[in-house]
Design an enzyme around this catalytic site. Structure first.
Site, PDB file in Angstrom:
ATOM      1  N   ARG A 128       0.820  -1.231   0.000  1.00 26.96           N
ATOM      2  CA  ARG A 128       0.000   0.000   0.000  1.00 26.96           C
ATOM      3  C   ARG A 128       0.845   1.269   0.000  1.00 26.96           C
ATOM      4  O   ARG A 128       0.483   2.236  -0.694  1.00 26.96           O
ATOM      5  CB  ARG A 128      -1.007  -0.030   1.170  1.00 26.96           C
ATOM      6  CG  ARG A 128      -2.199  -0.925   0.859  1.00 26.96           C
ATOM      7  CD  ARG A 128      -3.157  -1.104   2.026  1.00 26.96           C
ATOM      8  NE  ARG A 128      -4.299  -1.945   1.641  1.00 26.96           N
ATOM      9  CZ  ARG A 128      -5.043  -2.640   2.486  1.00 26.96           C
ATOM     10  NH1 ARG A 128      -4.790  -2.611   3.776  1.00 26.96           N
ATOM     11  NH2 ARG A 128      -6.050  -3.368   2.052  1.00 26.96           N
TER      12      ARG A 128
ATOM     13  N   GLU B   7      -6.370  -1.749  -4.133  1.00 28.10           N
ATOM     14  CA  GLU B   7      -5.569  -2.079  -2.933  1.00 28.10           C
ATOM     15  C   GLU B   7      -6.231  -1.579  -1.649  1.00 28.10           C
ATOM     16  O   GLU B   7      -5.559  -1.174  -0.704  1.00 28.10           O
ATOM     17  CB  GLU B   7      -4.128  -1.588  -3.056  1.00 28.10           C
ATOM     18  CG  GLU B   7      -3.314  -2.507  -3.940  1.00 28.10           C
ATOM     19  CD  GLU B   7      -1.825  -2.334  -3.789  1.00 28.10           C
ATOM     20  OE1 GLU B   7      -1.332  -2.290  -2.659  1.00 28.10           O
ATOM     21  OE2 GLU B   7      -1.162  -2.241  -4.829  1.00 28.10           O
TER      22      GLU B   7
ATOM     23  N   GLN C 114     -12.196   4.116   2.096  1.00 27.77           N
ATOM     24  CA  GLN C 114     -13.028   3.756   3.251  1.00 27.77           C
ATOM     25  C   GLN C 114     -12.419   2.555   3.985  1.00 27.77           C
ATOM     26  O   GLN C 114     -12.406   2.505   5.225  1.00 27.77           O
ATOM     27  CB  GLN C 114     -14.459   3.436   2.780  1.00 27.77           C
ATOM     28  CG  GLN C 114     -15.252   4.645   2.308  1.00 27.77           C
ATOM     29  CD  GLN C 114     -14.739   5.269   1.007  1.00 27.77           C
ATOM     30  OE1 GLN C 114     -14.214   4.579   0.125  1.00 27.77           O
ATOM     31  NE2 GLN C 114     -14.880   6.575   0.870  1.00 27.77           N
TER      32      GLN C 114
HETATM   33  N1  CAA Z   1      -1.476  -8.373   9.186  1.00 33.38           N
HETATM   34  C1  CAA Z   1      -1.610  -9.571   9.786  1.00 33.38           C
HETATM   35  N2  CAA Z   1      -2.825 -10.074  10.144  1.00 33.38           N
HETATM   36  C2  CAA Z   1      -3.905  -9.322   9.898  1.00 33.38           C
HETATM   37  C3  CAA Z   1      -3.823  -8.068   9.278  1.00 33.38           C
HETATM   38  C4  CAA Z   1      -2.546  -7.598   8.927  1.00 33.38           C
HETATM   39  N3  CAA Z   1      -2.389  -6.416   8.330  1.00 33.38           N
HETATM   40  N4  CAA Z   1      -5.062  -7.559   9.141  1.00 33.38           N
HETATM   41  C5  CAA Z   1      -5.901  -8.454   9.660  1.00 33.38           C
HETATM   42  N5  CAA Z   1      -5.198  -9.518  10.131  1.00 33.38           N
HETATM   43  C6  CAA Z   1      -5.718 -10.702  10.796  1.00 33.38           C
HETATM   44  C7  CAA Z   1      -6.470 -10.323  12.067  1.00 33.38           C
HETATM   45  O1  CAA Z   1      -5.594 -10.250  13.175  1.00 33.38           O
HETATM   46  C8  CAA Z   1      -7.439 -11.483  12.209  1.00 33.38           C
HETATM   47  O2  CAA Z   1      -6.739 -12.590  12.735  1.00 33.38           O
HETATM   48  P1  CAA Z   1      -7.457 -13.803  13.537  1.00 33.38           P
HETATM   49  O3  CAA Z   1      -8.125 -14.652  12.545  1.00 33.38           O
HETATM   50  O4  CAA Z   1      -6.326 -14.500  14.221  1.00 33.38           O
HETATM   51  O5  CAA Z   1      -8.428 -13.169  14.473  1.00 33.38           O
HETATM   52  C9  CAA Z   1      -7.795 -11.797  10.754  1.00 33.38           C
HETATM   53  O6  CAA Z   1      -6.702 -11.311   9.950  1.00 33.38           O
HETATM   54  C10 CAA Z   1      -9.070 -11.145  10.282  1.00 33.38           C
HETATM   55  O7  CAA Z   1      -8.942  -9.755  10.460  1.00 33.38           O
HETATM   56  P2  CAA Z   1     -10.203  -8.804  10.506  1.00 33.38           P
HETATM   57  O8  CAA Z   1     -11.150  -9.308  11.555  1.00 33.38           O
HETATM   58  O9  CAA Z   1      -9.741  -7.404  10.628  1.00 33.38           O
HETATM   59  O10 CAA Z   1     -10.841  -9.051   9.068  1.00 33.38           O
HETATM   60  P3  CAA Z   1     -12.109  -8.375   8.409  1.00 33.38           P
HETATM   61  O11 CAA Z   1     -12.685  -9.412   7.516  1.00 33.38           O
HETATM   62  O12 CAA Z   1     -13.004  -7.748   9.414  1.00 33.38           O
HETATM   63  O13 CAA Z   1     -11.570  -7.140   7.564  1.00 33.38           O
HETATM   64  C11 CAA Z   1     -10.242  -5.891   6.021  1.00 33.38           C
HETATM   65  C12 CAA Z   1     -10.341  -7.007   7.060  1.00 33.38           C
HETATM   66  C13 CAA Z   1      -9.196  -4.933   6.539  1.00 33.38           C
HETATM   67  C14 CAA Z   1     -11.500  -5.118   5.730  1.00 33.38           C
HETATM   68  C15 CAA Z   1      -9.749  -6.637   4.774  1.00 33.38           C
HETATM   69  O14 CAA Z   1     -10.788  -7.470   4.265  1.00 33.38           O
HETATM   70  C16 CAA Z   1      -9.265  -5.728   3.662  1.00 33.38           C
HETATM   71  O15 CAA Z   1      -8.132  -5.230   3.712  1.00 33.38           O
HETATM   72  N6  CAA Z   1     -10.120  -5.525   2.630  1.00 33.38           N
HETATM   73  C17 CAA Z   1      -9.687  -4.827   1.426  1.00 33.38           C
HETATM   74  C18 CAA Z   1      -9.045  -5.819   0.503  1.00 33.38           C
HETATM   75  C19 CAA Z   1      -8.224  -5.139  -0.540  1.00 33.38           C
HETATM   76  O16 CAA Z   1      -7.416  -4.278  -0.271  1.00 33.38           O
HETATM   77  N7  CAA Z   1      -8.415  -5.592  -1.767  1.00 33.38           N
HETATM   78  C20 CAA Z   1      -7.654  -5.091  -2.851  1.00 33.38           C
HETATM   79  C21 CAA Z   1      -7.045  -6.242  -3.591  1.00 33.38           C
HETATM   80  S1  CAA Z   1      -5.593  -5.870  -4.519  1.00 33.38           S
HETATM   81  C22 CAA Z   1      -6.001  -4.755  -5.722  1.00 33.38           C
HETATM   82  O17 CAA Z   1      -6.901  -4.009  -5.625  1.00 33.38           O
HETATM   83  C23 CAA Z   1      -5.144  -4.633  -6.924  1.00 33.38           C
HETATM   84  C24 CAA Z   1      -5.233  -5.737  -7.878  1.00 33.38           C
HETATM   85  O18 CAA Z   1      -4.374  -5.888  -8.709  1.00 33.38           O
HETATM   86  C25 CAA Z   1      -6.345  -6.641  -7.857  1.00 33.38           C
END
Ligand code: CAA
Length: 393
Positions: free
Chosen positions: A253, A373, A377
């Site tokens: 990021r 990425e 929000q």
């Molecule tokens: N590092 C390590 N572990 C992490 C972490 C991190 N940064 N973030 C979360 N975790 C862990 C948590 O500790 C938790 O662990 P446990 O299972 O042991 O409890 C687990 O992961 C789940 O975490 P959350 O409860 O926070 O998960 P969530 O489902 O509520 O939400 C979110 C997480 C931050 C919203 C995540 O889904 C997210 O980042 N979403 C956006 C995804 C994204 O960026 N997509 C873009 C894809 S890439 C792109 O766009 C470009 C391309 O080329 C396709």
């Protein structure tokens, strides 16, 4: 919040080292000579910039993060930020095509074994091939844990089925790290990561998507139909996929944020120059406070966003967890790029809205930084979780 303490407590220099300055100059020169002249035409025709990727590879601007033992330059992430900003200043569509191997290769750096890194990363350093990051799906973008692609183990193989959406470079990639569920009942704890060759039987590029901006980066949708992948190509253990994805995004990021800073800087450069040339009411428009304050805010916000990018890169290079700072940087830089490019169009007035002038492209390009990425929000959600759950902020 430990941000300033972390940085100031141990002293910090804002001066780049001679090596960093050289990297930055190389990237700036490449952006000026190889990217800028082709940016408008490649944008218009959504051209995949294979020729520019090849040149970037030749001069050493690709895969700079791959460790030396796997054939890469092993440069710090910080240097990657400098390159990302400069190339994106030239054109973010072309830049992302060049830089996105960082995202594709990220899961291998996070979780790959030595053998897996040798097999998948070393070829990236030998020829200008691309890789991609297959997380998003038609029904799972922000809520990454809800992906529906499945991987079912049969003996020494997994059989993958599903669809991936909005995958950068997938249409030209040699391989993609695909995230799939190995146990639907476990939610995010049931996800696993696999390296999938894009020429494997059952992988079909369904669509090269037609985008508003960053049009010369390929963004594709692909399907997996009974794709057989050896167990040896699973990264980490079963169930570790979600955390591998999150750790990868922590690493990448800031690089995306650096690209947003580059786009904002390009818009600022154009707006500043135009403001000194264009005359209204007998003076250059820069003499009107309505314009000069817009330019002053642009400069301030670009500087702030860049400092957050540098801070996140600095922490990551020290091997520290930087979830909070990565999201700070991504959120501010993306929103800054959108604001600065919109204001640059305003400075240009009617001309700014015309395709003939460069700022309308920058405004279209900037929008994507607020989406991929992790949307702006989602960055706020990550920041809030770090603050309130105290997971490392
Ligand atoms: N590092 C390590 N572990 C992490 C972490 C991190 N940064 N973030 C979360 N975790 C862990 C948590 O500790 C938790 O662990 P446990 O299972 O042991 O409890 C687990 O992961 C789940 O975490 P959350 O409860 O926070 O998960 P969530 O489902 O509520 O939400 C979110 C997480 C931050 C919203 C995540 O889904 C997210 O980042 N979403 C956006 C995804 C994204 O960026 N997509 C873009 C894809 S890439 C792109 O766009 C470009 C391309 O080329 C396709």
């Amino acid at each position: 919040m430990a941000v300033t303490e972390t940085v100031l407590g141990e002293g910090i220099s804002f001066a780049l080292s001679p090596e960093q300055q050289a990297v930055r100059e190389l990237a700036r020169e490449f952006a000026e000579k190889e990217i800028r002249p082709k940016a408008a035409a490649y944008d218009e025709h959504s051209t995949h910039p294979a020729d520019i990727i090849e040149k970037a590879f030749e001069v050493g601007l690709m895969n700079v993060h791959i460790p030396e033992e796997y054939g890469g330059l092993g440069l710090p992430g910080f240097d990657g930020m400098l390159i990302g900003e400069e190339l994106s200043w030239g054109c973010s569509g072309i830049a992302v095509s060049i830089i996105c191997n960082t995202l594709g290769a990220g899961p291998l750096l996070v979780a790959g074994t030595d053998e897996q890194k040798r097999r998948w990363l070393t070829p990236l350093t030998e020829e200008p091939i691309l890789c991609s990051f297959g997380l998003s799906e038609p029904d799972a973008g922000s809520d990454a844990a809800r992906i529906k692609t499945t991987a079912v183990r049969t003996g020494d193989e997994y059989v993958l089925n599903g669809s991936k959406m909005f995958i950068t470079n997938a249409g030209h990639a040699a391989w993609t790290v695909v995230f799939a569920s190995t146990d639907r009942s476990q939610g995010h704890r049931g996800l696993s990561a696999f390296v999938v060759p894009m020429d494997a039987d059952g992988v079909t590029i369904e669509q090269h998507l037609d985008k508003m901006g960053q049009r010369s980066t390929d963004t594709s949708a692909f399907a997996l139909s009974d794709v057989r992948i050896p167990v040896a190509d699973r990264l980490g253990e079963e169930g570790e996929g979600f955390k591998i994805a999150m750790k990868t995004l922590d690493l990448t990021r800031p690089g995306t944020a650096a690209g947003a800073v580059g786009v904002a800087k390009a818009a600022y450069d154009y707006a500043r120059a135009y403001a000194t040339e264009r005359v209204t009411f007998d003076v250059p428009i820069a003499m009107h406070q309505g314009i000069s304050f817009l330019i002053a805010d642009m400069a301030t916000e670009i500087e702030a966003a860049r400092l957050l990018v540098w801070q996140a890169a600095w922490l990551l290079d020290r091997g520290e967890r930087a979830t909070l700072q990565s999201s700070f940087a991504k959120r501010l830089a993306a929103d800054t790029a959108m604001k600065v490019t919109t204001d640059a169009v305003q400075v240009f007035g009617g001309y700014g809205y015309m395709r003939e002038y460069p700022v309308e492209k920058l405004m279209r390009d900037a929008k994507l930084f607020q989406i991929y990425e992790g949307t702006s929000q989602i960055q706020r959600l990550v920041i809030a979780k770090e603050i309130f759950l105290g997971r490392g902020g």
